[in-house]
Design a protein around this motif. Structure first.
Motif, short mmCIF file in Angstrom:
data_model
loop_
_atom_site.label_atom_id
_atom_site.label_comp_id
_atom_site.label_asym_id
_atom_site.label_seq_id
_atom_site.Cartn_x
_atom_site.Cartn_y
_atom_site.Cartn_z
N VAL A 587 34.11 48.42 37.59
CA VAL A 587 34.51 48.47 38.99
C VAL A 587 34.24 47.10 39.56
O VAL A 587 33.09 46.66 39.62
N ASN A 588 35.29 46.41 39.94
CA ASN A 588 35.17 45.01 40.30
C ASN A 588 35.64 44.74 41.72
O ASN A 588 36.83 44.63 41.96
N PRO A 589 34.72 44.64 42.65
CA PRO A 589 35.13 44.24 43.99
C PRO A 589 35.49 42.75 43.98
O PRO A 589 34.71 41.94 43.51
N LEU A 590 36.69 42.42 44.43
CA LEU A 590 37.08 41.01 44.52
C LEU A 590 36.64 40.51 45.88
O LEU A 590 37.22 40.86 46.90
N ARG A 591 35.60 39.74 45.91
CA ARG A 591 35.04 39.27 47.19
C ARG A 591 35.92 38.17 47.74
O ARG A 591 36.38 37.33 46.98
N GLY A 592 36.08 38.17 49.04
CA GLY A 592 37.00 37.23 49.64
C GLY A 592 36.51 35.80 49.63
O GLY A 592 37.05 34.94 48.95
N GLN A 593 35.46 35.54 50.35
CA GLN A 593 35.03 34.16 50.51
C GLN A 593 34.08 33.76 49.40
O GLN A 593 33.51 34.60 48.71
N ASN A 594 33.90 32.46 49.29
CA ASN A 594 33.13 31.90 48.18
C ASN A 594 31.77 32.52 48.00
O ASN A 594 31.32 32.73 46.90
N ASN A 595 31.05 32.80 49.09
CA ASN A 595 29.68 33.27 48.90
C ASN A 595 29.41 34.59 49.59
O ASN A 595 28.32 34.82 50.09
N VAL A 596 30.40 35.47 49.61
CA VAL A 596 30.17 36.81 50.15
C VAL A 596 29.05 37.49 49.36
O VAL A 596 28.11 38.06 49.92
#
Ligand code: SF4
Ligand code: SF4
Ligand code: SF4
Ligand code: FES
Lengths: 963, 75
Positions: A587-596
């Protein structure tokens, strides 16, 4: 402390690595052992012997076209190309002989006879493989004369003055690089890079034999009008000056480099920043970067010019009220002013009347200090981060199901996936480098399922097509995910062995009974979700039975009133099918910003200390109380939307906001603006006078990622180093600014380098216990948890068991959002982003990236447009119950009838005037993805937009210190 | 903070826990509020819970009546 950069081996070994049984051969008398399948060229390079080459490079599969790399192999006839010949046991290779030298010179001679001899003034002088190879093969003269009657392709006119039909002009359409066909040797590295590395297929070799040329797009296209996404992979692959960065043309070939990390998206690409002195010349994706393996997108590679933009504010400014112009002052005066005001507010309105917002764009060390400022200096837990408005439901949902909010895989895991399910994410735009990896795997045969209201690019792109696209109605994620579980449970596709071993069996029983209820069947929910039941069943079967299945999801999952519930539903699907705890699944959340990821890890949320430990736990507080020498408030503080509400109610008065433009990025702009206006001390710490700064009293200039040391943590929990490439133009790194503010308020901090902040994080936070800068320098990067049990980090989570023990199935009942369409607002608006712009656009709008996107557009289905009399390119008014704005429309069937879509990169459109105050039930993550709207004809900007522009202009006035 | 907002947020939380098996929805709501809501918000919710006809979900009312980890508000 000085940064030491470990010298990594950046040599080009000619062909990509292989994995296989060891094979030993002899090259020029030296024994070398390499994996089976390795090319002779690579084996030689590994033995320290470089075979001359032109068409080969180790980022691409061998092509075998130039024949410069010929060698002799004992017992074989002729001279095989070493790049395309695999090694064999006992093989005896000679890379030099009279025959070989003669052949290589002949090849070079032919190349050079059709190449201009202007090396001294060429942009690639000193960085050209053709030049190097001419030297390496000992080319001394060229017998073929480019006489008028002998055609060449590089001279515009022949010596009689006639136009040369084979000559082509430069293509300067791309703002960042130039294509000069005159210098092309048709090695086709660019074409292969665009296909293999980037996956865009924008380039072809047109024509045949002597007439072949590289062409972008169809006949008549140039780079800009073709499908090219300006990733730069072709420029990097080109051995000559044919494809060359404009910055190198302008500034010369760089002489030194520093390895650092991109500050844009959550992929976290490593780059070699290449410079002359402190002049940045170009960014080259680093081949040893574990997130990007030498690839990048247009933002990271090219869009760094904002660091030098004239809009950057370099000296601190203050003002008593937001109606006044800004006054430039020294750092001392600004910090004293800020500290006095904050303390004064606490005296009058209470300890809890001020707070901080940390940024997902700043480093871990900076985020850690900002939350420490709230907890140790302000004495409250009023700290939040912009992750609130993107992935807070991931934190809650995965935390409940698995015991940690961490994404479960590394990016490389996708190479082992057989089924890829993308939900509410648009990787080709938002996580481009990972999307290229994903597309590569899909071209190798993995199956794709896309669940998204919009037909994102991935659904159909060159050599990639989704097996299933479920274009659901915005806001019905939970119903769709539960319907998939219904199919898996009722068709007997669940992995019972996995569930019995790894999950709580009782909870599974509850869940299975819930999911099996006929009201959750795809047929029963189709009217609600708009998804074809057969397609949904096929998708569920594929996910459950197609082999390794991995879920990648984004903000289309989280930014809903049931965002947390959907995250839990996704976790349920992975557990139901046993797709967790090994490579290729998860389960892979694709985080938006560089350091979320990092800003969440660092305790930015108001209810938890670093490492996701609740502030109410006395044993956790004790650790920090001992380290910081203060008492920590055991009660959770205010979240961002709560801060705004409290400000309007008059209880929240002061805010330190680092690197975050809340006015533009948060929903319901009118509400946020009113809240900011109600505060007495808003401190904006940023690069530019952003929209929030219109309501600020103190402006503290920030530094860019090029100007500071620290770490970012990407979407795969990978801690990457950010290294100072040049001195901060504003005078201080951001952590220093926070420390100065804290000390002005009496903190007494004395960090002299961010490495010491990381040491404090490691000492207090078990998942970071093994992390320090030396380790990161040695390994290149490290994925947390990194501690005694996993000293080199953890690529895959939950391998032998879930972090919480047994995985937990959670019942996910669909509860419709209160945001409904009706006669006044009959359409649903959903929002997103595009490749070339980043978030609120503060950085990318200040670069040439605007050639790809200079305004937000409203995507509307031709049917909905027609009934409203709207044509392509018309100004339209977009209205919701929260507000109205206007922008231009574009007609497309990417969106279904009833759904409209726009981006939020431009403040003058300000899509968030439209979005509402509704939010996720568990975390208050705003419901950006569903707003009921109406679209109508309009003549131009609304009154609100005009007022807003005027106010912006007024509040940006600056009186300089000299006046 | 506006009552209306707090009521909507509390009702959303109650709506989720109502759907969960086990039957102790109000205790779960209370736990959630204690973990994630600042004391000021919890206090205000308690006051709302004391009023009739506020529109606050019965489960949230019950949760608030347990004190939410704060000194109990009485009329
Ligand atoms: S910049 Fe990227 S997308 Fe464009 S042609 Fe080159 S490799 Fe292809
Ligand atoms: S543009 Fe460069 S990489 Fe492409 S074929 Fe020509 S020389 Fe080779
Ligand atoms: S924006 Fe993302 S994908 Fe592009 S270079 Fe930066 S980290 Fe890589
Ligand atoms: S490098 Fe081997 S054929 Fe070109």
């Amino acid at each position: 402390m000085k940064d030491i950069i470990i010298p990594w081996d950046d040599r080009d070994l000619g062909t990509p690595p292989r994995t296989g049984a060891p094979v030993t051969l002899t090259v020029d008398g030296f024994d070398v052992t390499v994996p089976e399948g390795t090319s002779v060229m690579r084996a030689a390079a590994l033995a320290g012997i470089e075979v001359p080459k032109l068409c080969a490079t180790d980022s691409l599969e061998a092509f075998g076209s130039c024949r410069l790399c010929v060698v002799e192999i004992e017992g074989r006839r002729g001279t095989p190309a070493s790049c395309t010949t695999p090694v064999a046991p006992g093989m005896i290779v000679r890379t030099q002989s009279d025959r070989i030298r003669h052949l290589r010179r002949g090849v070079m001679e032919l190349y050079i006879s059709d190449h201009p001899l202007d090396c001294l003034t060429c942009a690639a002088n000193g960085d050209c493989e053709l030049q190097d190879m001419a030297g390496a093969v000992g080319l001394r003269d060229v017998r073929y004369d480019a006489a008028p009657q002998v055609a060449n392709h590089f001279a515009p006119r022949d010596s009689s003055g006639e136009a040369n039909p084979r000559w082509l002009p430069k293509d300067e359409s791309n703002p960042y690089f130039t294509f000069d066909p005159a210098k092309c040797i048709v090695c086709s590295r660019c074409v292969r890079a665009c296909e293999e590395v980037q996956g865009t297929f924008a380039l072809t070799i047109a024509g045949r034999g002597f007439d072949s040329v590289v062409a972008a797009g169809e006949a008549g296209d140039n780079f800009l009008t073709s499908d090219c996404v300006s990733c730069g992979a072709c420029v990097q692959a080109c051995p000559t000056a044919t494809l060359q960065e404009n910055s190198v043309i302008e500034l010369g070939v760089p002489q030194r480099s520093v390895i650092t990390t991109c500050a844009y998206c959550g992929v976290g690409c490593n780059f070699k920043a290449e410079l002359n002195g402190d002049q940045l010349v170009r960014m080259v994706p680093w081949k040893h970067g574990k997130a990007n393996h030498g690839h990048s997108c247009v933002k990271g590679r090219f869009a760094y010019g904002y660091a030098q933009h004239q809009d950057r504010i370099l000296s601190p400014m203050i003002r008593d009220s937001i109606d006044e112009p800004w006054r430039e002052v020294g750092w001392d005066e600004a910090l004293t002013f800020a500290a006095r005001r904050l303390r004064g507010l606490q005296e009058t309105h209470g300890r809890g009347s001020i707070g901080v917002i940390t940024s997902s764009r700043c480093t871990n060390e900076e985020a850690y200090l900002v939350q420490k400022l709230a907890r140790a200096v302000f004495g409250n837990n009023n700290t939040d981060t912009c992750a609130r408005v993107c992935h807070s439901p991931t934190g809650y949902g995965l935390g409940q199901a698995f015991g940690t909010s961490a994404g479960t895989q590394d990016f490389d895991s996708v190479d082992h996936a057989d089924v890829v399910m993308v939900i509410g994410a648009n990787p080709t735009d938002a996580h481009p480098v990972f999307a290229s990896r994903m597309k590569k795997r899909l071209r190798e045969g993995a199956k794709l399922i896309v669940i998204d209201p919009r037909r994102i690019d991935l659904v159909k792109s060159p050599h990639v097509a989704a097996a299933q696209h479920l274009p659901l109605r915005p806001g019905t994620n939970v119903a769709v995910v539960t319907a998939m579980a219904h199919v898996i449970v009722t068709e007997g596709l669940a992995n019972e062995a996995f569930i019995r071993e790894r999950c709580d069996w009782d909870e599974f029983q509850h869940y299975a009974e819930f999911a099996a209820d006929p009201r959750h069947s795809p047929e029963a929910t189709a009217a609600l979700t708009g998804v074809d039941p057969e397609a949904l069943r096929a998708a569920a079967r594929l996910y459950a039975t197609g082999g390794n299945a991995a879920i990648y999801y984004g903000l289309g999952v989280t930014e809903h009133s049931q965002g947390s519930t959907t995250v839990m539903g996704i976790a349920n699907l992975a557990m139901l099918t046993g797709n967790i705890g090994r490579e290729g699944v998860g389960v892979n959340p694709l985080r938006g910003q560089n350091n979320v990821q990092g800003s969440c890890d660092m305790g930015s949320f108001p209810h938890e200390l670093p490492g996701y430990r609740h502030v109410g736990l006395p044993e956790v507080r004790a650790v920090f109380e001992a380290a910081w020498g203060v008492q920590i408030d055991p009660e959770p503080g205010l979240r961002i939307p709560n801060m705004f509400d409290a400000a309007l109610a008059g209880n929240f008065k002061g805010l330190y906001c680092q690197g975050e433009d809340i006015l533009q990025s948060d929903p319901d702009t009118t509400h946020v603006a009113a809240a900011l206006a109600a505060m007495d001390c808003v401190i904006v710490h940023d690069l530019f006078l952003n929209e929030t700064a219109n309501y600020a009293h103190v402006f503290l200039p920030g530094s860019t990622f090029l100007e500071k040391d620290g770490t970012f943590t990407n979407a795969e929990r990978r801690i990457n180093r950010v290294r100072k490439v040049m001195a901060p133009r504003n005078g201080f790194e951001d952590w220093e600014v926070t420390q100065m503010l804290a000390n002005e308020m009496g903190a007494g901090w004395s960090y002299t380098h961010p490495a010491q902040i990381m040491d404090e994080i490691a000492a207090t936070t078990p998942t970071f216990a093994g992390v320090d800068y030396d380790l990161i320098d040695r390994l290149g990067s490290v994925q947390w948890p990194c501690n005694e049990a996993n000293p080199a980090g953890t690529p895959t989570m939950h391998v032998d068991g879930f972090v919480r023990g047994k995985g937990r199935f959670i019942v996910t009942e669909y509860i419709p959002t209160e945001e409904r369409t009706g006669p006044r607002f009959p359409l649903l608006l959903t929002t997103g982003r595009i490749l070339s712009q980043y978030n609120v656009g503060a950085q990318t709008r200040r670069t040439a990236n605007t050639v790809w996107h200079d305004a937000d557009l409203l995507e509307i289905h031709p049917h909905d447009a027609e009934t409203r009399g709207i044509n392509e390119g018309d100004w339209v008014k977009l209205a919701s119950r929260a507000g109205a704005t206007s922008l231009r429309a574009t007609l497309t069937d990417r969106v279904s009838p009833g759904v409209v879509y726009t981006t939020f990169h431009h403040p003058d459109t300000q899509a968030n005037v439209i979005t509402t105050e509704l939010s996720d039930w568990a975390t208050n993550c705003p419901e950006y993805k569903v707003t009921a709207v109406q679209v109508s004809q309009s003549n131009g900007p609304t009154e609100w937009q005009q007022d807003y522009a005027a106010r912006g202009e007024r509040s940006r006035r600056i009186v300089t210190a000299a006046e | 903070m506006s009552d209306e907002n707090l009521i909507r947020m509390a009702n959303q939380i109650a709506a989720f826990f109502r759907t969960q098996p086990g039957g102790d929805a109000s205790a779960k709501v209370a736990e959630h509020l204690r973990n994630f809501w600042a004391p000021g918000m919890r206090r205000q919710l308690q006051e709302i819970a004391l009023k009739d006809g506020s529109g606050l979900d019965a489960i949230a009312v019950e949760a608030a009546s347990g004190g939410l980890g704060l000194p109990r508000v009485t009329v």
